[in-house]
Design a protein around this motif. Structure first.
Motif, PDB file in Angstrom:
ATOM      1  N   TYR A 293       0.810  -1.211   0.000  1.00 51.46           N
ATOM      2  CA  TYR A 293       0.000   0.000   0.000  1.00 51.46           C
ATOM      3  C   TYR A 293       0.848   1.268   0.000  1.00 51.46           C
ATOM      4  N   HIS A 294       0.412   2.256  -0.785  1.00 51.39           N
ATOM      5  CA  HIS A 294       0.987   3.601  -0.807  1.00 51.39           C
ATOM      6  C   HIS A 294      -0.163   4.608  -0.771  1.00 51.39           C
ATOM      7  N   ASP A 295       0.079   5.792  -0.205  1.00 51.90           N
ATOM      8  CA  ASP A 295      -0.954   6.823  -0.110  1.00 51.90           C
ATOM      9  C   ASP A 295      -1.228   7.510  -1.438  1.00 51.90           C
ATOM     10  N   ASP A 296      -0.310   7.392  -2.379  1.00 51.21           N
ATOM     11  CA  ASP A 296      -0.453   8.038  -3.681  1.00 51.21           C
ATOM     12  C   ASP A 296       0.287   7.192  -4.713  1.00 51.21           C
ATOM     13  N   PHE A 297       0.395   7.684  -5.935  1.00 52.38           N
ATOM     14  CA  PHE A 297       1.012   6.907  -7.006  1.00 52.38           C
ATOM     15  C   PHE A 297       2.505   6.715  -6.775  1.00 52.38           C
ATOM     16  N   VAL A 298       2.984   5.531  -7.079  1.00 56.28           N
ATOM     17  CA  VAL A 298       4.407   5.211  -7.020  1.00 56.28           C
ATOM     18  C   VAL A 298       5.062   5.749  -8.286  1.00 56.28           C
ATOM     19  N   THR A 299       6.122   6.539  -8.127  1.00 61.99           N
ATOM     20  CA  THR A 299       6.804   7.152  -9.263  1.00 61.99           C
ATOM     21  C   THR A 299       8.110   6.453  -9.627  1.00 61.99           C
ATOM     22  N   CYS A 300       8.727   5.764  -8.662  1.00 58.81           N
ATOM     23  CA  CYS A 300      10.000   5.094  -8.930  1.00 58.81           C
ATOM     24  C   CYS A 300      10.225   4.013  -7.880  1.00 58.81           C
ATOM     25  N   LEU A 301      11.099   3.082  -8.211  1.00 55.76           N
ATOM     26  CA  LEU A 301      11.437   2.027  -7.255  1.00 55.76           C
ATOM     27  C   LEU A 301      12.768   1.409  -7.637  1.00 55.76           C
ATOM     28  N   CYS A 302      13.401   0.810  -6.654  1.00 58.23           N
ATOM     29  CA  CYS A 302      14.617   0.045  -6.918  1.00 58.23           C
ATOM     30  C   CYS A 302      14.769  -1.027  -5.850  1.00 58.23           C
ATOM     31  N   LYS A 303      15.483  -2.065  -6.196  1.00 58.13           N
ATOM     32  CA  LYS A 303      15.756  -3.177  -5.287  1.00 58.13           C
ATOM     33  C   LYS A 303      17.197  -3.081  -4.813  1.00 58.13           C
ATOM     34  N   LYS A 304      17.409  -3.346  -3.523  1.00 57.07           N
ATOM     35  CA  LYS A 304      18.759  -3.349  -2.971  1.00 57.07           C
ATOM     36  C   LYS A 304      19.003  -4.678  -2.281  1.00 57.07           C
ATOM     37  N   LYS A 305      20.096  -5.316  -2.659  1.00 54.20           N
ATOM     38  CA  LYS A 305      20.488  -6.572  -2.011  1.00 54.20           C
ATOM     39  C   LYS A 305      21.221  -6.247  -0.717  1.00 54.20           C
ATOM     40  N   GLN A 306      20.862  -6.958   0.345  1.00 49.74           N
ATOM     41  CA  GLN A 306      21.500  -6.787   1.651  1.00 49.74           C
ATOM     42  C   GLN A 306      21.706  -8.155   2.269  1.00 49.74           C
ATOM     43  N   GLU A 307      22.680  -8.266   3.152  1.00 49.21           N
ATOM     44  CA  GLU A 307      22.923  -9.534   3.845  1.00 49.21           C
ATOM     45  C   GLU A 307      21.724  -9.936   4.687  1.00 49.21           C
ATOM     46  N   SER A 308      21.058  -8.962   5.295  1.00 48.46           N
ATOM     47  CA  SER A 308      19.918  -9.247   6.163  1.00 48.46           C
ATOM     48  C   SER A 308      18.640  -9.519   5.381  1.00 48.46           C
ATOM     49  N   GLY A 309      18.696  -9.371   4.067  1.00 40.86           N
ATOM     50  CA  GLY A 309      17.524  -9.589   3.218  1.00 40.86           C
ATOM     51  C   GLY A 309      17.323  -8.416   2.283  1.00 40.86           C
TER      52      GLY A 309
END
Length: 110
Positions: A29-45
């Motif tokens: 869920y977001h309060d408004d439109f999503v304009t951008c996104l990216c994925k980040k790899k981390q050791e914790s997940g």
């Protein structure tokens, strides 16, 4: 599995769909439109970082899809970039580039 992200205009949810099925996999869920996104790899997940028209940057766990933190930008978030293991940059309608500490959500500099 590869996933495809899209924004539903009527419900303002960011949806993650499995490319091999037509059914909804998960909705964040977001309060408004999503304009951008990216994925980040981390050791914790791995995390999914989203920018939104509501001036917020949200960080979601890709392990359980829970919202981990929210950062408040001074304008609509238009782009997000992972800089290194600890920092992300955002830019938006305020015509500034902002550097954030990812783990705490603290503002580093603008």
């Amino acid at each position: 599995n590869k996933y495809e992200e899209r924004t539903e205009k009527k419900t303002k949810k960011m949806c993650i769909e499995n490319n091999f099925k037509t059914t909804l996999f998960k909705s964040l869920y977001h309060d408004d439109f999503v304009t951008c996104l990216c994925k980040k790899k981390q050791e914790s997940g791995d995390v999914l970082i989203t920018g939104c028209l509501d001036n917020k940057i949200r960080v979601f766990s890709l392990n359980n899809y829970e919202l981990l933190r929210t950062m408040e930008n001074e304008g609509t978030v238009l782009t997000i970039c992972v800089l290194d293991n600890k920092h992300i940059a955002s830019s938006g309608s305020n015509q500034e580039i902002t550097i954030w500490e990812l783990d705490s959500g603290n503002l580093v500099t603008k």
